[in-house]
Design an enzyme around this catalytic site. Structure first.
Site, PDB file in Angstrom:
ATOM      1  N   TYR A  49       0.923  -1.244  -0.077  1.00  0.00           N
ATOM      2  CA  TYR A  49      -0.040   0.010   0.019  1.00  0.00           C
ATOM      3  C   TYR A  49       0.949   1.199  -0.141  1.00  0.00           C
ATOM      4  O   TYR A  49       0.676   2.167  -0.933  1.00  0.00           O
ATOM      5  CB  TYR A  49      -0.894  -0.001   1.379  1.00  0.00           C
ATOM      6  N   GLN A 152      -3.729  19.086   5.759  1.00  0.00           N
ATOM      7  CA  GLN A 152      -4.082  18.933   4.195  1.00  0.00           C
ATOM      8  C   GLN A 152      -5.621  18.332   4.190  1.00  0.00           C
ATOM      9  O   GLN A 152      -6.146  17.508   4.951  1.00  0.00           O
ATOM     10  CB  GLN A 152      -3.133  17.630   3.730  1.00  0.00           C
ATOM     11  N   TYR A 154      -8.770  17.188   1.523  1.00  0.00           N
ATOM     12  CA  TYR A 154      -9.078  16.496   0.239  1.00  0.00           C
ATOM     13  C   TYR A 154     -10.735  17.241  -0.097  1.00  0.00           C
ATOM     14  O   TYR A 154     -11.083  18.015   0.967  1.00  0.00           O
ATOM     15  CB  TYR A 154      -9.445  15.112   0.027  1.00  0.00           C
ATOM     16  N   THR A 182      -5.398  19.469  -1.749  1.00  0.00           N
ATOM     17  CA  THR A 182      -4.903  18.430  -2.858  1.00  0.00           C
ATOM     18  C   THR A 182      -5.727  18.506  -4.045  1.00  0.00           C
ATOM     19  O   THR A 182      -6.935  18.269  -3.735  1.00  0.00           O
ATOM     20  CB  THR A 182      -4.603  16.979  -2.159  1.00  0.00           C
ATOM     21  N   ARG A 191      -3.518   1.027  -8.267  1.00  0.00           N
ATOM     22  CA  ARG A 191      -2.138   0.874  -8.136  1.00  0.00           C
ATOM     23  C   ARG A 191      -2.187  -0.963  -7.965  1.00  0.00           C
ATOM     24  O   ARG A 191      -2.573  -1.441  -7.033  1.00  0.00           O
ATOM     25  CB  ARG A 191      -1.724   1.560  -6.576  1.00  0.00           C
ATOM     26  N   LYS A 278      -1.591  21.672  -3.837  1.00  0.00           N
ATOM     27  CA  LYS A 278      -0.795  20.458  -3.710  1.00  0.00           C
ATOM     28  C   LYS A 278      -1.199  19.655  -4.951  1.00  0.00           C
ATOM     29  O   LYS A 278      -2.293  19.059  -5.362  1.00  0.00           O
ATOM     30  CB  LYS A 278      -0.840  19.434  -2.574  1.00  0.00           C
ATOM     31  N   HIS A 302       2.333  13.422  -6.694  1.00  0.00           N
ATOM     32  CA  HIS A 302       1.805  12.326  -5.760  1.00  0.00           C
ATOM     33  C   HIS A 302       2.682  11.272  -5.649  1.00  0.00           C
ATOM     34  O   HIS A 302       2.184  10.088  -5.342  1.00  0.00           O
ATOM     35  CB  HIS A 302       0.470  11.942  -6.289  1.00  0.00           C
ATOM     36  N   ARG A 305       1.587   8.120  -7.561  1.00  0.00           N
ATOM     37  CA  ARG A 305       0.682   6.856  -7.202  1.00  0.00           C
ATOM     38  C   ARG A 305      -0.615   7.339  -7.960  1.00  0.00           C
ATOM     39  O   ARG A 305      -1.516   6.367  -7.828  1.00  0.00           O
ATOM     40  CB  ARG A 305       0.162   7.298  -5.727  1.00  0.00           C
TER      41      ARG A 305
HETATM   42  C1  LIG Z   1       0.667   5.928   1.429  1.00  0.00           C
HETATM   43  C2  LIG Z   1       0.345   7.243   0.787  1.00  0.00           C
HETATM   44  C3  LIG Z   1      -0.668   7.860   1.171  1.00  0.00           C
HETATM   45  C4  LIG Z   1      -0.659   9.483   0.745  1.00  0.00           C
HETATM   46  N1  LIG Z   1      -2.012  10.035   1.161  1.00  0.00           N
HETATM   47  C5  LIG Z   1      -1.915  11.537   0.665  1.00  0.00           C
HETATM   48  C6  LIG Z   1      -3.129  12.034   0.978  1.00  0.00           C
HETATM   49  O1  LIG Z   1      -3.873  11.605   1.697  1.00  0.00           O
HETATM   50  N2  LIG Z   1      -3.189  13.423   0.789  1.00  0.00           N
HETATM   51  C7  LIG Z   1      -2.276  13.753  -0.164  1.00  0.00           C
HETATM   52  O2  LIG Z   1      -2.458  14.828  -0.426  1.00  0.00           O
HETATM   53  N3  LIG Z   1      -1.003  13.088  -0.716  1.00  0.00           N
HETATM   54  C8  LIG Z   1      -1.119  11.725  -0.133  1.00  0.00           C
HETATM   55  N4  LIG Z   1      -0.041  11.050  -0.599  1.00  0.00           N
HETATM   56  C9  LIG Z   1       1.078  11.739  -1.255  1.00  0.00           C
HETATM   57  C10 LIG Z   1       2.253  12.385  -0.688  1.00  0.00           C
HETATM   58  O3  LIG Z   1       1.771  13.524  -0.124  1.00  0.00           O
HETATM   59  C11 LIG Z   1       3.275  12.963  -1.299  1.00  0.00           C
HETATM   60  O4  LIG Z   1       2.823  13.736  -2.374  1.00  0.00           O
HETATM   61  C12 LIG Z   1       4.344  11.778  -2.034  1.00  0.00           C
HETATM   62  O5  LIG Z   1       4.392  10.802  -1.146  1.00  0.00           O
HETATM   63  C13 LIG Z   1       5.542  12.223  -2.275  1.00  0.00           C
HETATM   64  O6  LIG Z   1       6.456  11.454  -3.038  1.00  0.00           O
HETATM   65  P1  LIG Z   1       7.471  10.393  -2.279  1.00  0.00           P
HETATM   66  O7  LIG Z   1       6.567   9.385  -1.465  1.00  0.00           O
HETATM   67  O8  LIG Z   1       8.340   9.989  -3.084  1.00  0.00           O
HETATM   68  O9  LIG Z   1       7.994  11.091  -1.070  1.00  0.00           O
HETATM   69  C14 LIG Z   1       0.319   9.843  -0.152  1.00  0.00           C
HETATM   70  C15 LIG Z   1       1.415   9.346  -0.444  1.00  0.00           C
HETATM   71  C16 LIG Z   1       1.692   7.982   0.306  1.00  0.00           C
HETATM   72  C17 LIG Z   1       2.952   7.040  -0.182  1.00  0.00           C
END
Ligand SMILES: Cc1cc2nc3c(=O)[nH]c(=O)nc-3n(C[C@H](O)[C@H](O)[C@H](O)COP(=O)(O)O)c2cc1C
Length: 415
Positions: A49, A152, A154, A182, A191, A278, A302, A305
């Site tokens: 995950y 943050q 949504y 975001t 994914r 974001k 992101h 992802r």
């Molecule tokens: C498991 C997971 C959950 C995430 N959940 C959110 C979220 O709830 N809101 C959001 O704006 N970004 C979310 N992100 C994105 C992160 O804020 C961020 O943009 C991203 O992880 C940065 O890249 P990196 O993982 O390579 O450092 C999530 C990322 C991961 C890995």
């Protein structure tokens, strides 16, 4: 770690903490060491995950490759000791231009994650962006990390943003220092690693997930202490005693899509502090945001992802900077694994670099101790990079000669 870095570590910690920090530095000196250990200690579904990306993980790989390709040229004969890495973001002082990006459900990596992240960020004086989908409320986050908490959100748009606006009111009332909206999740994407690991959508605690958890004793122990992670900031809007599956269904019903420009303008009116968007990758979106009074932009894909065709966010930073000049703070994220990566991001136009996955790796590897250890790694590595590059401060990074061959140029975006 050399003597100078050992001294640097010790400056912010008590003698005993510094000794423990040094022992960890020797054992697990990089973010990737934490990733390897996390993979062994976490349930497989939890690792997949947090670690998996969209499609074939190409976005994740592109982020890493693009960062690796940014070269910085040092100037020698100036700096003797590693300089401090402190900085100011939105008028507030931080120990370094490094922060924790928002993560939904970080308790999957290690139950109780939000509390450990908040405490570590407060102690290290680094910004911590608490996601709305978290196991502590925004009020609890502000109590744990009063000097460094960002919040943050949504898009909760039903009933004229009843939930969204109320969350903004609460974030303001408890003293969150910045609001992050975001915008880069307009669609639900797949994914594949998550799917293959047995996570189902809508979420269900299946027998396969339960059995997977039994294979990870440290994780299971933390689950016993912290309980199954719930998105508690949303409790006031849900019926009492909602089951895990029911609360997942509630969120699917209430939350979705990306904020429109009209909606962003409404949030701008309500939120009195720094407002950050974001997910901005296009310079025209950056200009539009600034014209609406947005103060900051997260240049991010992101973490790879959402869809793996997006540019590496580091490659978008120079064009975003050219578009907004000094009218907005630019925060880079996606792919950061070291303080050198933070130096790269700042040298090509960002004001700060945030990380998501690597903080989850740190939790999966070391539990409560993980986030502070990773913060130490990042801060000390950034300080060493400053010294190595001949910079006396973070500001001086902006003058370093950088070769960034894959950076997007304005004309690449079309009209
Ligand atoms: C498991 C997971 C959950 C995430 N959940 C959110 C979220 O709830 N809101 C959001 O704006 N970004 C979310 N992100 C994105 C992160 O804020 C961020 O943009 C991203 O992880 C940065 O890249 P990196 O993982 O390579 O450092 C999530 C990322 C991961 C890995």
């Amino acid at each position: 770690m050399d003597d100078q870095r050992q001294t640097a570590s010790a400056q912010t910690l008590s003698a005993r903490e510094a000794e423990a920090a040094l022992a960890l530095m020797r054992q697990l000196p990089t973010a990737f060491d934490l990733r390897g250990r996390a993979r062994k200690r976490m349930p497989n579904f939890a690792f997949e995950y947090m670690d998996g990306g969209a499609g074939a993980d190409l976005g994740i790989k592109r982020n890493w490759d693009a960062l690796d390709a940014v070269e910085l040229v040092p100037r020698y004969g100036k700096v003797v000791a590693p300089p401090p890495a402190d900085t100011t973001l939105f008028g507030r002082p931080y120990a370094a231009p490094i922060g924790v990006a928002p993560i939904g459900g970080p308790g999957t990596a290690f139950p109780g994650a939000e509390t450990h992240l908040a405490k570590a960020a407060q102690a290290a004086r680094l910004p911590y962006t608490l996601g709305v989908l978290s196991g502590i409320t925004v009020e609890q986050g502000a109590a744990l990390a009063p000097d460094v908490l960002w919040f943050q959100l949504y898009r909760f748009a039903r009933n004229d943003h009843k939930i969204g606006f109320d969350l903004v009111r609460r974030a303001q009332a408890c003293g969150a220092h910045a609001l992050v909206l975001t915008i880069d999740t307009p669609a639900r994407t797949i994914r594949p690693r998550e799917v293959r690991s047995g996570i189902v959508n809508p979420f269900k605690l299946t027998m396969r997930l339960r059995l997977g958890a039994l294979m990870a004793p440290a994780w299971l122990m933390a689950l016993r202490t912290s309980g199954i992670p719930r998105f508690v900031s949303l409790n006031p809007y849900m019926p009492a005693n909602t089951s895990l599956e029911e609360s997942a269904a509630f969120i699917r019903h209430e939350q979705g899509g990306a904020f429109t420009w009209e909606e962003i303008a409404k949030y701008r009116e309500r939120w009195k502090g720094p407002l950050i968007l974001k997910g901005v990758l296009h310079p025209a979106d950056a200009e539009r945001a600034v014209s609406l009074g947005v103060d900051g932009l997260f240049a991010t894909n992101h973490g790879g992802r959402q869809i793996d065709a997006l540019p590496a966010s580091i490659d978008a930073v120079p064009a975003l900077r050219a578009a907004v000049g000094n009218k907005a703070t630019i925060i880079f994220d996606s792919g950061m694994r070291s303080g050198v990566d933070a130096a790269r991001a700042i040298a090509v136009g960002a004001d700060a670099a945030f990380a998501g996955k690597s903080f989850l790796w740190s939790l999966g590897a070391l539990g409560a101790r993980g986030p502070r250890h990773l913060m130490n790694i990042y801060i000390e590595d950034l300080r060493a990079s400053l010294g190595q590059l001949g910079c006396k401060s973070v500001d001086e990074l902006r003058g370093v000669s950088a070769r960034h061959r894959n950076a997007w140029k304005r004309e690449d975006f079309g009209a």
